[in-house]
Design a protein around this motif. Sequence first.
Motif, PDB file in Angstrom:
ATOM      1  N   TYR A   1       2.236   5.295 -17.119  1.00  0.00           N
ATOM      2  CA  TYR A   1       3.311   6.212 -16.751  1.00  0.00           C
ATOM      3  C   TYR A   1       3.824   6.055 -15.318  1.00  0.00           C
ATOM      4  CZ  TYR A   1       0.904   8.413 -20.708  1.00  0.00           C
ATOM      5  OH  TYR A   1       0.288   8.652 -21.918  1.00  0.00           O
ATOM      6  N   GLY A   2       3.053   5.377 -14.459  1.00  0.00           N
ATOM      7  CA  GLY A   2       3.418   5.302 -13.049  1.00  0.00           C
ATOM      8  C   GLY A   2       2.804   6.463 -12.291  1.00  0.00           C
ATOM      9  N   PRO A   3       2.517   6.294 -11.002  1.00  0.00           N
ATOM     10  CA  PRO A   3       1.836   7.350 -10.239  1.00  0.00           C
ATOM     11  C   PRO A   3       2.605   8.651 -10.129  1.00  0.00           C
ATOM     12  CG  PRO A   3       2.657   5.620  -8.784  1.00  0.00           C
ATOM     13  CD  PRO A   3       2.787   5.108 -10.177  1.00  0.00           C
TER      14      PRO A   3
ATOM     15  N   VAL B   1       1.098   1.759  -2.222  1.00  0.00           N
ATOM     16  CA  VAL B   1       2.148   2.022  -1.233  1.00  0.00           C
ATOM     17  C   VAL B   1       2.076   3.490  -0.819  1.00  0.00           C
ATOM     18  CG1 VAL B   1       4.634   2.221  -0.854  1.00  0.00           C
ATOM     19  CG2 VAL B   1       3.708   0.174  -1.954  1.00  0.00           C
ATOM     20  N   LEU B   2       1.917   4.379  -1.799  1.00  0.00           N
ATOM     21  CA  LEU B   2       1.769   5.801  -1.494  1.00  0.00           C
ATOM     22  C   LEU B   2       0.531   6.045  -0.630  1.00  0.00           C
ATOM     23  CD1 LEU B   2       2.588   7.449  -4.966  1.00  0.00           C
ATOM     24  CD2 LEU B   2       4.046   7.398  -2.933  1.00  0.00           C
TER      25      LEU B   2
ATOM     26  N   SER C   1      -1.397   7.604   4.557  1.00  0.00           N
ATOM     27  CA  SER C   1      -2.631   7.385   5.328  1.00  0.00           C
ATOM     28  C   SER C   1      -3.843   7.953   4.595  1.00  0.00           C
ATOM     29  CB  SER C   1      -2.517   8.021   6.730  1.00  0.00           C
ATOM     30  OG  SER C   1      -1.479   7.410   7.466  1.00  0.00           O
ATOM     31  N   TRP C   2      -3.929   7.665   3.300  1.00  0.00           N
ATOM     32  CA  TRP C   2      -5.060   8.136   2.508  1.00  0.00           C
ATOM     33  C   TRP C   2      -6.346   7.459   2.982  1.00  0.00           C
ATOM     34  CZ3 TRP C   2      -3.082   7.751  -3.279  1.00  0.00           C
ATOM     35  CH2 TRP C   2      -1.958   8.574  -3.426  1.00  0.00           C
TER      36      TRP C   2
ATOM     37  N   ASP D   1       0.195  -5.402   4.439  1.00  0.00           N
ATOM     38  CA  ASP D   1       0.539  -3.979   4.320  1.00  0.00           C
ATOM     39  C   ASP D   1       1.504  -3.770   3.144  1.00  0.00           C
ATOM     40  OD1 ASP D   1       1.699  -1.359   4.662  1.00  0.00           O
ATOM     41  OD2 ASP D   1       0.983  -1.394   6.727  1.00  0.00           O
ATOM     42  N   PRO D   2       1.111  -3.006   2.121  1.00  0.00           N
ATOM     43  CA  PRO D   2       1.965  -2.821   0.935  1.00  0.00           C
ATOM     44  C   PRO D   2       3.315  -2.188   1.248  1.00  0.00           C
ATOM     45  CG  PRO D   2       0.146  -1.250   0.928  1.00  0.00           C
ATOM     46  CD  PRO D   2      -0.151  -2.245   2.001  1.00  0.00           C
ATOM     47  N   ARG D   3       3.383  -1.377   2.319  1.00  0.00           N
ATOM     48  CA  ARG D   3       4.653  -0.753   2.682  1.00  0.00           C
ATOM     49  C   ARG D   3       5.692  -1.804   3.061  1.00  0.00           C
ATOM     50  NH1 ARG D   3       1.921   3.135   7.057  1.00  0.00           N
ATOM     51  NH2 ARG D   3       0.817   1.148   7.316  1.00  0.00           N
TER      52      ARG D   3
END
Length: 212
Positions: A30-32, A117-118, A123-124, A172-174
């Motif tokens: 479903y996606g995040p 990315v989230l 900053s998890w 970095d995924p961002r």
Amino acid sequence: MEVGTTVKDQPQAGYMSSIIEAGTAACRLYGPSKTNVADIARLLGKSPASVYKIFPSKAAIWDAIAGNFFETDLTFTPSADGELTSAARRLKETALGQHRLMLQARHGDSRMFDLVVLAAEGSWPSFGDHLKRFQAHVGELVCTGIATKEFVPRNIEAAASCFCASIISLWDPRIIGTLHSSRCELSAHALASFAVAALSQVPPREESMAAE
């Protein structure tokens, strides 16, 4: 559809792994942004309340899912014969290998890539742990390079941090998520080579002290 083994009488650690496994499957389906705890519980054949007995919040579940993906899919493992090559070559291989894993996730596992990315944007803890592991591995290679006199002696922790910062566009995924899909691989090689070569140079502070 059920994921994993039956969780009845399963130890807490095992149930936690089952929740992460189901959460990963739900995210890929479903996606995040559209996945919720009810979806995860349904895949487990359990109630949302049972999931919350293990994880205190939805954010904690998502962080655990992201952390597992960082460890299992986005942590580069050097080749088996790496010990036979120079530290500089292994460091470049690590930088490029990490970049390839991120690109593979972006193009081949896009919904999980969206999750990391989230994690980076928010900053998890999972993202912080991933960066710490990467920097620690880079630090080990810098230390080895100094011991073999490939690199100039310097503060290893600072050198590892600076190296990772200088190649941030590779891991970095961002940033990777915004790159054009036709970006040439040569640019990644050039950046990694440049960053590795910098470790063989005298740090700026030492240069200024020598001039005095």
